[in-house]
Design a protein around this motif. Structure first.
Motif, short mmCIF file in Angstrom:
data_model
loop_
_atom_site.label_atom_id
_atom_site.label_comp_id
_atom_site.label_asym_id
_atom_site.label_seq_id
_atom_site.Cartn_x
_atom_site.Cartn_y
_atom_site.Cartn_z
N LEU A 130 72.83 65.12 -60.29
CA LEU A 130 72.37 66.16 -59.37
C LEU A 130 72.78 65.71 -57.97
N TYR A 142 66.96 70.74 -54.35
CA TYR A 142 68.42 70.98 -54.34
C TYR A 142 68.75 72.44 -54.08
N ALA A 143 67.80 73.34 -54.44
CA ALA A 143 68.08 74.77 -54.29
C ALA A 143 67.53 75.32 -52.98
N GLY A 193 57.58 59.25 -66.16
CA GLY A 193 56.88 59.72 -64.95
C GLY A 193 57.78 59.70 -63.73
N GLY A 194 59.07 59.91 -63.91
CA GLY A 194 59.98 59.97 -62.77
C GLY A 194 60.53 58.62 -62.34
N ALA A 198 58.83 66.37 -57.48
CA ALA A 198 60.19 65.88 -57.73
C ALA A 198 60.58 66.11 -59.18
N ALA A 199 59.63 65.79 -60.08
CA ALA A 199 59.92 65.95 -61.52
C ALA A 199 60.17 67.41 -61.87
N ALA A 200 59.42 68.31 -61.21
CA ALA A 200 59.57 69.74 -61.51
C ALA A 200 60.81 70.33 -60.85
N ALA A 201 61.32 69.67 -59.82
CA ALA A 201 62.40 70.25 -59.01
C ALA A 201 63.73 69.56 -59.24
N GLY A 202 63.96 69.10 -60.45
CA GLY A 202 65.27 68.55 -60.78
C GLY A 202 65.36 67.04 -60.69
N GLY A 203 64.26 66.39 -60.27
CA GLY A 203 64.23 64.93 -60.32
C GLY A 203 64.60 64.24 -59.03
N VAL A 236 68.99 60.31 -61.90
CA VAL A 236 69.21 61.75 -61.74
C VAL A 236 70.31 62.03 -60.72
#
Lengths: 518, 364
Positions: B73, B155-156, B259-260, B178-183, B69
């Motif tokens: 990102l 990141y945001a 799973g990330g 982490a998975a929900a927030a862009g990895g 990622v």
């Protein structure tokens, strides 16, 4: 019948091939305007061979002009770099790790906007039309017409790049725009760098391609003109206008492919000895071994696939110092014919040492007759040691391998190379690059999103390979000769475990049936 | 060595990729961020564990997510400092020093950026001595340091605060975030006292990694020639034996993000004998090296893949079909050979049906 032309920094070479046989070849100096050198080379081979122009099916050109433009920081247009990725990468602008001189040549016109996608296909941030308008106003104010656009995860979702490009084109109709997603691989910074370099070359590419086509037309050739790219395959002239950066490193690739054809060896070390450097590469299955690491072009990190080349500072013009114990990396280069001792100059070069040893008869041997024989012997020992070390470093295994010597400086090798099982000096080795261009093949690429849950990986690869093969055949490849040379898989996480972007590349020989661009 | 300066960062980054055993992400951008930060803010003091006060408040800071990622990102310059400050605000206490989760990869650099931003020291040591994919594999967790309160920063600039009963649950929750927030996220967790840290750290790894990077830089060239310099630096250290496992070409590599994590395997074929292959199992890191059925090295020992011609270490996510590589194995620090540690880092804990055999007990 095909004509292969190689435009190098010093020489422009041309060969005419008929059914793989070399009909004639020539070596001329590269002219300052390049085009007249190409025309001279064409004149020579066309005159020599007394060709029926209608029989010429293809003209293939390999050129270092675009690589050299980057390395020498010239002919580069001011270029804007627009990245769509904020709020990620804040305070980490495009070109942050570029060498200062090339950043200045291109100009640091860097813009970071909100946009792009996340790995799971959700937007990283929405595009902001007001931000885009601000950038466009700035481009207009700075009179910038070359634009590179790169967005996070664009190889999977190119839409933001495409949208911003359309907006820029509406405002600046004659803009030259390069998007990053056709450069394919993941790695936003490297892909963005590739797009910036490419965009900065676009006006130059227009001129170069136009001059090549015009040179061929003026000599009465109406066949398609192809240009070689870094993987040893061909691009149509029109394609090069859009992607000049894909020609980077096509010179060494052509040299390796030419050496393969001249000797019939598919696995060998190729040493191309020029005026300033010896470029050592490796043939594996008839193709250049590719570099493993992130490749720098002119000091800029990119994600191009490039041949793995070790350049050592030994060539015909290399300066000899310290009683022959030190050779190069400084060289008189193409000024050898004025500055070398055998040509009446007063600089002791590798070629002078060779002539003094009595193993070659070039220029005026009397001019080096008084050289100390000890120095001559030491210098020759140093040269062979340098090559042996380089070959050893590039060898795929501990076993000695055949070494193919090509290039004008190959005469410097007069003794056995310890690292070589045998040394070959094929006839026409001086024009190996032009031969490599003339025998270049047609590539085809296809990519698709597949799910390894719905089909096995083997089936998926076979299916994408079929698409790539169809494209290569449509572009003029002979179906019987097509083979797969590259597989790239990018997992697309979470959308569906097993979702993968598969990219396959195949190549094949040009069909005897005429193919190519219209 | 008592401080890290901007000119140490290139060697630190290079050494950290070697110790990352394929994981840890490409530290290129973290390297640029670290250099820019240290140039702007000055050098960062580094303290050996014994130099810390027992009641010092030590906060580990680092990145969590899938390395692939971070190729897209990109990290932001101020993320590590803002993560630390947000954490301090939540717990109501200022950190006296920052520590590293793992010396392997970009997480060797993130603590320096956080510490430089705040003007405090970094611990000369880390929680893995390499890179591992999960939080419960850290020495801090194995030694009983509680993971929470923990703060994650995306990141945001969105943050999430965690309070969990166990490291395993914490690991699952932080991965989900982490998975929900862009990895890829930045996290402050496993905060501890100086006294706790002294029992729970692989010491000296920050300065060791700078020296390792120097060895790799000075011996850049064919992998066959770097074995002796590697032995010279590893064998007297907390690591121990270095062994050449294999040299060959990558003939297949297949990984997926599950799973990330980057999970999959790569197959290498000997240059001269196509019948000889080495199979590498990957979960963010190279975990297992096998020739046929025979395991020739396994986690927690280090399996390191380098470019055959230049000896540059290659991350799992950069490993590609056709590459020519050499694989080395390096013994792990003794900490990871204790029964408590092996419960979480043995091959079995990664789902492989086999027991750990230390590198030096495997016939070479």
């Amino acid at each position: 019948m095909r004509i292969g032309i190689d435009v190098g920094g010093t020489h422009t070479d041309a060969v005419v091939l008929l059914d793989d046989q070399i009909v004639t070849s020539t070596k001329a100096l590269t002219s300052a305007d390049v085009m007249s050198g190409v025309e001279d080379a064409l004149d020579t081979v066309l005159g020599d061979a007394e060709l029926d122009l209608q029989q010429v099916e293809l003209v293939m050109i390999g050129t270092t002009q675009f690589t050299n433009a980057i390395v020498e920081r010239r002919e580069l247009a001011p270029t804007a770099a627009i990245r769509l990725g904020l709020p990620s990468g804040n305070e980490l602008p495009p070109m942050i790790d570029w060498p200062e001189d090339i950043a200045e040549a291109v100009g640091r016109h860097c813009f970071m906007l909100h946009g792009g996608y996340l790995y799971d296909g959700r937007p990283l941030a929405p595009l902001d039309d007001a931000e885009i308008d601000d950038v466009i106003r700035e481009l207009v104010a700075r009179d910038i017409r070359n634009v590179a656009i790169a967005a996070a995860f664009s190889p999977m979702k190119p839409e933001p790049e495409v949208y911003v490009a359309e907006r820029v084109r509406q405002a600046i109709p004659d803009a030259n725009i390069t998007l990053s997603h056709p450069f394919g691989r993941l790695g936003l910074v490297e892909r963005e760098n590739a797009a910036i370099l490419n965009a900065s070359l676009l006006p130059f590419a227009d001129r170069v391609v136009a001059s090549f086509v015009e040179a061929a037309r003026r000599r009465g050739l109406t066949c398609p003109v192809f240009i070689s790219q870094n993987d040893g395959t061909l691009m149509s002239a029109e394609f090069v206008r859009e992607f000049p950066a894909l020609t980077f490193a096509s010179g060494p690739t052509n040299s390796l492919r030419g050496a393969c054809r001249l000797t019939g060896l598919e696995d060998a070390i190729v040493v191309d000895i020029g005026g300033t450097t010896s470029d050592i590469g490796v043939l594996q299955n008839g193709f250049p071994r590719e570099s493993n690491v992130v490749v720098e072009v002119g000091g800029v990190r990119t994600n191009f696939r490039m041949p793995d080349i070790l350049a050592i500072g030994l060539g015909g013009g290399s300066l000899v110092a310290d009683e022959g114990r030190c050779i190069g990396p400084r060289s008189v280069g193409h000024r050898l014919v004025q500055e070398g001792m055998i040509f009446g100059g007063d600089t002791l070069t590798a070629t002078d040492v060779l002539v003094a040893s009595g193993q070659a008869d070039i220029g005026n041997p009397a001019a080096v007759a008084s050289l100390d024989p000890g120095l001559v012997q030491t210098a020759q020992g140093t040269m062979h040691e340098m090559l042996d070390r380089g070959i050893d470093a590039m060898k795929p295994s501990g076993h000695a391998m055949p070494v193919i010597l090509v290039g004008g400086g190959a005469v410097l090798v007069t003794q056995d190379l310890k690292a070589a099982s045998e040394s070959l000096r094929p006839e026409h080795a001086g024009v190996a690059n032009a031969i490599g261009a003339a025998i270049a093949q047609i590539g085809g690429e296809a990519e698709r999103m597949v799910s390894y849950r719905q089909m096995t990986r083997d089936d998926a690869l076979a299916s994408v390979t079929q698409d790539a093969t169809a494209r290569a055949v449509a572009a003029g490849a002979d179906p019987a000769t097509i083979r797969r040379v590259d597989i790239e898989e990018t997992a697309i996480p979470y959308m569906d475990e097993g979702a993968t972007r598969v990219r396959v590349k195949v190549i094949g020989e040009i069909s005897s049936r005429r193919g190519g661009d219209k | 060595m008592n401080r890290i300066e901007a000119h140490h960062i290139d060697d630190l980054a290079l050494g950290s990729v070697f110790l990352a055993t394929g994981g840890g992400g490409d530290p290129h951008l973290n390297r640029i961020i670290a250099i820019e930060t240290l140039k702007a803010r000055g050098p960062v003091e580094i303290l050996l564990p014994e130099e810390l006060d027992d009641d010092a408040f030590v906060v580990p800071v680092g990145s969590v997510g899938a390395p692939t990622v971070s190729l897209e990102l990109l990290p932001s310059m101020d993320e590590p400092r803002r993560t630390l400050e947000a954490f301090e605000k939540q717990v109501g206490r200022r950190a006296d020093a920052v520590a590293s989760f793992e010396i392997g990869g970009g997480n060797s650099l993130v603590p320096l950026v956080a510490a430089a931003g705040r003007g405090i020291p970094v611990v000369n040591g880390d929680g893995m001595g390499r890179a591992y994919p999960e939080a419960q594999m850290m020495t801090y967790a194995i030694s009983g340091v509680r993971p929470t309160p923990a703060l994650a920063f995306d990141y945001a600039g969105n943050t999430a605060l965690f309070s969990t009963q166990s490291t395993e649950v914490y690991e699952y929750h932080i991965r989900s975030f982490a998975a929900a927030a862009g990895g890829m996220i930045t996290v402050a967790e496993h905060a501890m006292s100086g006294a706790q840290l002294k029992q729970a750290v692989i010491p000296g790894t920050l300065s060791f990694t700078v020296e390792l990077g120097q060895v790799l830089r000075e011996n850049r060239g064919p992998a066959a020639d770097i074995l002796d310099p590697l032995k010279a630096i590893f064998e007297p250290s907390i690591y121990g034996e270095v062994r050449h496992l294999f040299s060959g070409k990558v003939i297949d590599k297949s990984t997926r993000i599950i799973g990330g994590y980057d999970i999959g395997e790569a197959t290498l074929e000997d240059f001269d004998d196509p019948g000889q292959t080495l199979c590498l199992n990957i979960k963010n890191e190279y975990l297992l090296a096998r020739t046929g059925d025979r395991v020739v090295a396994s986690v927690p020992d280090l399996i390191v893949t380098v470019d055959h011609e230049t000896s540059t270490p290659i991350n799992c996510e950069r490993l590609r079909y056709g590459q020519r590589v050499t694989v080395f194995a390096v013994g792990c620090p003794d900490f990871y050979r204790s029964p408590e540690a092996l419960r979480v880092v043995s091959p079995r804990s990664f789902g492989f049906d086999l027991d750990y055999v230390p590198l030096e007990d495997i016939e070479s």
